[in-house]
Design a protein around this motif. Sequence first.
Motif, PDB file in Angstrom:
ATOM      1  N   PHE A   1       0.840  -1.193   0.000  1.00 48.41           N
ATOM      2  CA  PHE A   1       0.000   0.000   0.000  1.00 48.41           C
ATOM      3  C   PHE A   1       0.874   1.241   0.000  1.00 48.41           C
ATOM      4  O   PHE A   1       2.078   1.168   0.233  1.00 48.41           O
ATOM      5  CB  PHE A   1      -0.937   0.000   1.206  1.00 48.41           C
ATOM      6  N   ILE A   2       0.243   2.357  -0.261  1.00 43.74           N
ATOM      7  CA  ILE A   2       0.923   3.650  -0.253  1.00 43.74           C
ATOM      8  C   ILE A   2       0.256   4.508   0.812  1.00 43.74           C
ATOM      9  O   ILE A   2      -0.975   4.587   0.865  1.00 43.74           O
ATOM     10  CB  ILE A   2       0.805   4.339  -1.629  1.00 43.74           C
ATOM     11  N   ARG A   3       1.077   5.111   1.653  1.00 38.90           N
ATOM     12  CA  ARG A   3       0.546   6.046   2.657  1.00 38.90           C
ATOM     13  C   ARG A   3       0.996   7.444   2.249  1.00 38.90           C
ATOM     14  O   ARG A   3       2.183   7.746   2.205  1.00 38.90           O
ATOM     15  CB  ARG A   3       1.059   5.726   4.060  1.00 38.90           C
ATOM     16  N   TYR A   4       0.042   8.294   1.934  1.00 38.61           N
ATOM     17  CA  TYR A   4       0.342   9.666   1.551  1.00 38.61           C
ATOM     18  C   TYR A   4       0.688  10.487   2.789  1.00 38.61           C
ATOM     19  O   TYR A   4       0.322  10.109   3.914  1.00 38.61           O
ATOM     20  CB  TYR A   4      -0.845  10.289   0.827  1.00 38.61           C
ATOM     21  N   PRO A   5       1.388  11.605   2.609  1.00 40.50           N
ATOM     22  CA  PRO A   5       1.729  12.452   3.754  1.00 40.50           C
ATOM     23  C   PRO A   5       0.512  12.871   4.583  1.00 40.50           C
ATOM     24  O   PRO A   5       0.618  13.073   5.790  1.00 40.50           O
ATOM     25  CB  PRO A   5       2.400  13.677   3.117  1.00 40.50           C
ATOM     26  N   SER A   6      -0.637  12.953   3.946  1.00 36.85           N
ATOM     27  CA  SER A   6      -1.869  13.314   4.671  1.00 36.85           C
ATOM     28  C   SER A   6      -2.359  12.174   5.559  1.00 36.85           C
ATOM     29  O   SER A   6      -3.266  12.358   6.368  1.00 36.85           O
ATOM     30  CB  SER A   6      -2.963  13.668   3.666  1.00 36.85           C
ATOM     31  N   GLY A   7      -1.778  10.979   5.367  1.00 39.62           N
ATOM     32  CA  GLY A   7      -2.200   9.805   6.130  1.00 39.62           C
ATOM     33  C   GLY A   7      -3.130   8.890   5.347  1.00 39.62           C
ATOM     34  O   GLY A   7      -3.435   7.785   5.784  1.00 39.62           O
ATOM     35  N   ALA A   8      -3.588   9.353   4.193  1.00 40.26           N
ATOM     36  CA  ALA A   8      -4.486   8.542   3.373  1.00 40.26           C
ATOM     37  C   ALA A   8      -3.761   7.293   2.874  1.00 40.26           C
ATOM     38  O   ALA A   8      -2.588   7.345   2.524  1.00 40.26           O
ATOM     39  CB  ALA A   8      -4.997   9.358   2.183  1.00 40.26           C
ATOM     40  N   ILE A   9      -4.479   6.185   2.858  1.00 38.85           N
ATOM     41  CA  ILE A   9      -3.945   4.908   2.393  1.00 38.85           C
ATOM     42  C   ILE A   9      -4.557   4.611   1.032  1.00 38.85           C
ATOM     43  O   ILE A   9      -5.769   4.730   0.845  1.00 38.85           O
ATOM     44  CB  ILE A   9      -4.314   3.765   3.371  1.00 38.85           C
ATOM     45  N   ARG A  10      -3.720   4.195   0.093  1.00 36.32           N
ATOM     46  CA  ARG A  10      -4.205   3.812  -1.229  1.00 36.32           C
ATOM     47  C   ARG A  10      -3.473   2.555  -1.692  1.00 36.32           C
ATOM     48  O   ARG A  10      -2.341   2.285  -1.295  1.00 36.32           O
ATOM     49  CB  ARG A  10      -3.975   4.924  -2.259  1.00 36.32           C
ATOM     50  N   TYR A  11      -4.158   1.802  -2.537  1.00 38.18           N
ATOM     51  CA  TYR A  11      -3.615   0.582  -3.132  1.00 38.18           C
ATOM     52  C   TYR A  11      -3.674   0.727  -4.642  1.00 38.18           C
ATOM     53  O   TYR A  11      -4.685   1.188  -5.180  1.00 38.18           O
ATOM     54  CB  TYR A  11      -4.464  -0.633  -2.737  1.00 38.18           C
ATOM     55  N   ARG A  12      -2.630   0.315  -5.336  1.00 33.98           N
ATOM     56  CA  ARG A  12      -2.669   0.302  -6.801  1.00 33.98           C
ATOM     57  C   ARG A  12      -3.502  -0.906  -7.240  1.00 33.98           C
ATOM     58  O   ARG A  12      -3.363  -2.003  -6.682  1.00 33.98           O
ATOM     59  CB  ARG A  12      -1.262   0.169  -7.384  1.00 33.98           C
ATOM     60  N   LEU A  13      -4.332  -0.708  -8.239  1.00 34.29           N
ATOM     61  CA  LEU A  13      -5.148  -1.811  -8.742  1.00 34.29           C
ATOM     62  C   LEU A  13      -4.264  -2.971  -9.185  1.00 34.29           C
ATOM     63  O   LEU A  13      -4.571  -4.133  -8.903  1.00 34.29           O
ATOM     64  CB  LEU A  13      -6.036  -1.337  -9.897  1.00 34.29           C
TER      65      LEU A  13
END
Length: 69
Positions: free
Chosen positions: A42-54
Amino acid sequence: MNTPSEIPLDPMLTTKQAAAILRVLPDTMKKWRQRPGKGPEFIRYPSGAIRYRLSTIMKFLEDCASGRN
């Protein structure tokens, strides 16, 4: 030179979207994030948001189906 319309995009998914594809609860995704190597990257953005690449989610599914995960 590539124009923006020529660059292939890999959609970013929220935890809820990734969980729906994997057919697990969002809480399971959270637990996996706390255990390195357990779930998909996963990727954690500096804002704290978590995202996953499809593409990462799809590879995780393939690995699970073949017993590599």
